[in-house]
Motif scaffolding. Sequence first.
Motif, PDB file in Angstrom:
ATOM      1  N   UNK A 133       1.086   9.031 -12.132  1.00  0.00           N
ATOM      2  CA  UNK A 133       0.085   8.679 -11.118  1.00  0.00           C
ATOM      3  C   UNK A 133       0.686   7.638 -10.197  1.00  0.00           C
ATOM      4  N   UNK A 134       0.562   7.923  -8.905  1.00  0.00           N
ATOM      5  CA  UNK A 134       1.109   7.009  -7.917  1.00  0.00           C
ATOM      6  C   UNK A 134      -0.056   6.428  -7.115  1.00  0.00           C
ATOM      7  N   UNK A 135       0.125   5.184  -6.745  1.00  0.00           N
ATOM      8  CA  UNK A 135      -0.930   4.587  -5.927  1.00  0.00           C
ATOM      9  C   UNK A 135      -0.844   5.133  -4.504  1.00  0.00           C
ATOM     10  N   UNK A 136      -1.803   4.814  -3.721  1.00  0.00           N
ATOM     11  CA  UNK A 136      -1.945   5.374  -2.381  1.00  0.00           C
ATOM     12  C   UNK A 136      -0.788   4.997  -1.463  1.00  0.00           C
ATOM     13  N   UNK A 137      -0.245   3.802  -1.639  1.00  0.00           N
ATOM     14  CA  UNK A 137       0.841   3.352  -0.756  1.00  0.00           C
ATOM     15  C   UNK A 137       2.135   4.140  -1.022  1.00  0.00           C
ATOM     16  N   UNK A 138       2.409   4.447  -2.277  1.00  0.00           N
ATOM     17  CA  UNK A 138       3.605   5.213  -2.627  1.00  0.00           C
ATOM     18  C   UNK A 138       3.453   6.639  -2.101  1.00  0.00           C
ATOM     19  N   UNK A 139       2.270   7.219  -2.182  1.00  0.00           N
ATOM     20  CA  UNK A 139       2.050   8.564  -1.682  1.00  0.00           C
ATOM     21  C   UNK A 139       2.237   8.623  -0.172  1.00  0.00           C
ATOM     22  N   UNK A 140       1.751   7.596   0.527  1.00  0.00           N
ATOM     23  CA  UNK A 140       1.916   7.536   1.985  1.00  0.00           C
ATOM     24  C   UNK A 140       3.399   7.418   2.342  1.00  0.00           C
ATOM     25  N   UNK A 141       4.095   6.623   1.588  1.00  0.00           N
ATOM     26  CA  UNK A 141       5.527   6.443   1.834  1.00  0.00           C
ATOM     27  C   UNK A 141       6.263   7.769   1.668  1.00  0.00           C
ATOM     28  N   UNK A 146       8.952  12.616   4.039  1.00  0.00           N
ATOM     29  CA  UNK A 146       8.986  14.055   4.205  1.00  0.00           C
ATOM     30  C   UNK A 146       8.906  14.441   5.685  1.00  0.00           C
ATOM     31  N   UNK A 147       8.047  13.746   6.468  1.00  0.00           N
ATOM     32  CA  UNK A 147       7.896  14.031   7.898  1.00  0.00           C
ATOM     33  C   UNK A 147       9.184  13.676   8.644  1.00  0.00           C
ATOM     34  N   UNK A 148       9.816  12.543   8.306  1.00  0.00           N
ATOM     35  CA  UNK A 148      11.051  12.132   8.964  1.00  0.00           C
ATOM     36  C   UNK A 148      12.157  13.132   8.647  1.00  0.00           C
ATOM     37  N   UNK A 149      12.247  13.586   7.422  1.00  0.00           N
ATOM     38  CA  UNK A 149      13.277  14.562   7.041  1.00  0.00           C
ATOM     39  C   UNK A 149      13.037  15.884   7.772  1.00  0.00           C
ATOM     40  N   UNK A 150      11.796  16.277   7.968  1.00  0.00           N
ATOM     41  CA  UNK A 150      11.495  17.510   8.688  1.00  0.00           C
ATOM     42  C   UNK A 150      11.892  17.400  10.150  1.00  0.00           C
TER      43      UNK A 150
END
Length: 153
Positions: A133-141, A146-150
């Motif tokens: 389980x990851x907190x919200x900040x890690x998921x946003x990161x 993923x967007x930058x790599x795309x």
Amino acid sequence: MSKQKSSVPQPAEPEETKAPSNGIFVFRFDPSKRGAALKVFIAGVLALSLFSVVINSYVQLNEVYSEISSANAELNILRSENVRMQTELEGKASISNIKEYAEQHLGLQKLDKSQIQYIEIQTEDEVVLEEEEQNIFVQIKHKFEDIVAYLRG
């Protein structure tokens, strides 16, 4: 005019050889044949030296052949020794020798049926790992990475 002696040698006139009455022949040296005798002597020396060189080369060739023969004999002996040692090694590494060594020196024994234990294993083709389980900040990161790599391609 006076007679002068010339420095050029005049050919010697042949002298008559008479056979003595006692049966001994006297041979007189003919100076015109001096060069021929010298040529025969030099040719004889050259022929003798050439003959000795040929004989020497045959002697050396025979020595080389003898060395090759002895080296081949030694090679055959070493090959047969190699075969003997390979056979001995294979004999020592046989299953019966290994079993005997394990029983006598290591104290191991063959398994009985009572010593065998069977284990059941689930053989599914899929392994599922639960995500942490990851907190919200890690998921946003992670979404941002993923967007930058795309965008970079």
